[in-house]
Design a protein around this motif. Sequence first.
Motif, short mmCIF file in Angstrom:
data_model
loop_
_atom_site.label_atom_id
_atom_site.label_comp_id
_atom_site.label_asym_id
_atom_site.label_seq_id
_atom_site.Cartn_x
_atom_site.Cartn_y
_atom_site.Cartn_z
N PHE A 1 0.80 -1.22 0.00
CA PHE A 1 0.00 0.00 0.00
C PHE A 1 0.84 1.28 0.00
O PHE A 1 0.38 2.31 -0.49
N ASP A 2 2.02 1.25 0.57
CA ASP A 2 2.82 2.47 0.68
C ASP A 2 3.82 2.65 -0.46
O ASP A 2 4.61 3.60 -0.44
N LEU A 3 3.79 1.78 -1.45
CA LEU A 3 4.71 1.91 -2.58
C LEU A 3 4.33 3.11 -3.45
O LEU A 3 3.16 3.44 -3.61
N PRO A 4 5.34 3.77 -4.04
CA PRO A 4 5.04 4.89 -4.95
C PRO A 4 4.41 4.38 -6.24
O PRO A 4 4.56 3.21 -6.60
N ARG B 1 -2.03 2.80 -1.97
CA ARG B 1 -3.29 2.91 -1.22
C ARG B 1 -4.14 4.06 -1.76
O ARG B 1 -5.34 3.91 -1.98
N ASP B 2 -3.53 5.23 -1.95
CA ASP B 2 -4.27 6.40 -2.44
C ASP B 2 -4.87 6.13 -3.81
O ASP B 2 -6.02 6.48 -4.09
N LEU B 3 -4.08 5.52 -4.68
CA LEU B 3 -4.54 5.28 -6.05
C LEU B 3 -5.64 4.22 -6.08
O LEU B 3 -6.60 4.34 -6.84
N LEU B 4 -5.52 3.20 -5.24
CA LEU B 4 -6.59 2.21 -5.14
C LEU B 4 -7.89 2.85 -4.68
O LEU B 4 -8.97 2.59 -5.25
N ASN B 5 -7.81 3.70 -3.67
CA ASN B 5 -9.02 4.37 -3.19
C ASN B 5 -9.59 5.30 -4.27
O ASN B 5 -10.81 5.36 -4.45
N HIS B 6 -8.73 5.99 -4.99
CA HIS B 6 -9.20 6.86 -6.08
C HIS B 6 -9.91 6.04 -7.16
O HIS B 6 -11.00 6.40 -7.60
N LEU B 7 -9.29 4.94 -7.57
CA LEU B 7 -9.89 4.12 -8.62
C LEU B 7 -11.21 3.51 -8.14
O LEU B 7 -12.17 3.42 -8.91
N PHE B 8 -11.26 3.11 -6.89
CA PHE B 8 -12.51 2.59 -6.32
C PHE B 8 -13.60 3.67 -6.40
O PHE B 8 -14.74 3.41 -6.79
N GLU B 9 -13.22 4.88 -6.03
CA GLU B 9 -14.17 6.00 -6.07
C GLU B 9 -14.64 6.27 -7.50
O GLU B 9 -15.82 6.53 -7.74
N VAL B 10 -13.74 6.20 -8.45
CA VAL B 10 -14.09 6.38 -9.86
C VAL B 10 -15.11 5.33 -10.29
O VAL B 10 -16.14 5.63 -10.91
N GLU C 1 -15.82 13.71 -0.65
CA GLU C 1 -15.71 12.66 0.35
C GLU C 1 -14.64 11.67 -0.09
O GLU C 1 -14.59 11.28 -1.24
N LYS C 2 -13.80 11.28 0.83
CA LYS C 2 -12.70 10.37 0.52
C LYS C 2 -12.72 9.18 1.48
O LYS C 2 -11.85 9.03 2.33
N ASP D 1 -13.55 -7.13 2.60
CA ASP D 1 -13.29 -7.87 1.36
C ASP D 1 -13.19 -6.92 0.17
O ASP D 1 -13.89 -7.06 -0.83
N TRP D 2 -12.32 -5.93 0.27
CA TRP D 2 -12.28 -4.85 -0.72
C TRP D 2 -11.97 -5.34 -2.13
O TRP D 2 -12.45 -4.75 -3.10
N ARG D 3 -11.19 -6.39 -2.28
CA ARG D 3 -10.90 -6.89 -3.64
C ARG D 3 -12.17 -7.43 -4.30
O ARG D 3 -12.43 -7.15 -5.48
N ASP D 4 -12.96 -8.20 -3.56
CA ASP D 4 -14.23 -8.70 -4.09
C ASP D 4 -15.19 -7.55 -4.38
O ASP D 4 -15.90 -7.55 -5.40
N ARG D 5 -15.24 -6.57 -3.48
CA ARG D 5 -16.13 -5.43 -3.69
C ARG D 5 -15.70 -4.62 -4.91
O ARG D 5 -16.55 -4.14 -5.67
N PHE D 6 -14.40 -4.47 -5.11
CA PHE D 6 -13.93 -3.74 -6.29
C PHE D 6 -14.39 -4.45 -7.56
O PHE D 6 -14.88 -3.82 -8.50
N GLU D 7 -14.25 -5.76 -7.60
CA GLU D 7 -14.69 -6.51 -8.77
C GLU D 7 -16.20 -6.35 -8.99
O GLU D 7 -16.65 -6.14 -10.12
N ALA D 8 -16.97 -6.43 -7.92
CA ALA D 8 -18.43 -6.28 -8.04
C ALA D 8 -18.80 -4.88 -8.52
O ALA D 8 -19.66 -4.72 -9.41
N GLU D 9 -18.16 -3.86 -7.96
CA GLU D 9 -18.46 -2.49 -8.38
C GLU D 9 -18.05 -2.24 -9.83
O GLU D 9 -18.72 -1.51 -10.56
N THR D 10 -16.97 -2.86 -10.25
CA THR D 10 -16.53 -2.71 -11.64
C THR D 10 -17.54 -3.36 -12.58
O THR D 10 -17.85 -2.81 -13.64
N GLY D 11 -18.10 -4.49 -12.17
CA GLY D 11 -19.17 -5.11 -12.96
C GLY D 11 -20.38 -4.21 -13.04
O GLY D 11 -21.03 -4.09 -14.11
N ARG D 12 -20.72 -3.54 -11.94
CA ARG D 12 -21.84 -2.60 -11.94
C ARG D 12 -21.56 -1.40 -12.85
O ARG D 12 -22.48 -0.87 -13.49
N LEU D 13 -20.30 -0.99 -12.91
CA LEU D 13 -19.93 0.12 -13.79
C LEU D 13 -20.20 -0.26 -15.25
O LEU D 13 -20.79 0.53 -16.00
N VAL D 14 -19.80 -1.45 -15.64
CA VAL D 14 -20.03 -1.91 -17.01
C VAL D 14 -21.52 -1.93 -17.31
O VAL D 14 -21.98 -1.41 -18.34
#
Length: 194
Positions: free
Chosen positions: A28-31, A40-49, A66-67, A74-87
């Motif tokens: 999470f702390d890698l540049p 971590r910041d970029l993951l949260n941004h992409l999740f928000e997008v 809001e941030k 289970d954020w990885r599963d939720r990200f996949e589900a939200e990405t499916g909803r985006l499509v």
Amino acid sequence: MTTQTSDLLAAAAPRTVDVVRGIADNQFDLPTPCRDYVVRDLLNHLFEVVVNFQDLALKRQVEWAEKPDHLVDDWRDRFEAETGRLVTAWADPSTLEGVSPGMGMPQTVIGGMALLDLTVHGWDLAVATGQPYQPAPEAVAELHGLVEQLGPTARKMGVFAEPVSPLTPTPTPTPDLAHLLSQTGRTPTWPLPR
């Protein structure tokens, strides 16, 4: 029923979802290639997008201030589900009609911006965490025109950095992806050797 936008998102999404699933919590702390963003910041941004662009497809106002920290449970599963909803959200042809009330741009551009973030941030996260990444070629081809269109305004707003010249040789990414990345101000060979 689908649209060109939902088809392109459907092609791009699994590739980025795979990268997100491959990120370990201790990374999470890698540049990243996005200045001022660690993983971590970029993951949260992409999740928000991914979440907010579902509402933008329905021409609803979204709140970018809001941030929340999406990286819990289970954020990885939720990200996949939200990405499916985006499509799915962009599959109705009416989503591409008119102008976004919240963003003031044509809905076709808004859909393209979701594709741009999913594709380019997929690369950002992959190189930051040492993973392979090959974006959907049809998405990359479609995004060149959008980046050219958005570039001047995006640079003024600090969303894109100034274009850089792709360095050669670049075994990865492909020349087409390298051009897209360089137009958003990224160095396609990131990280540069020290």
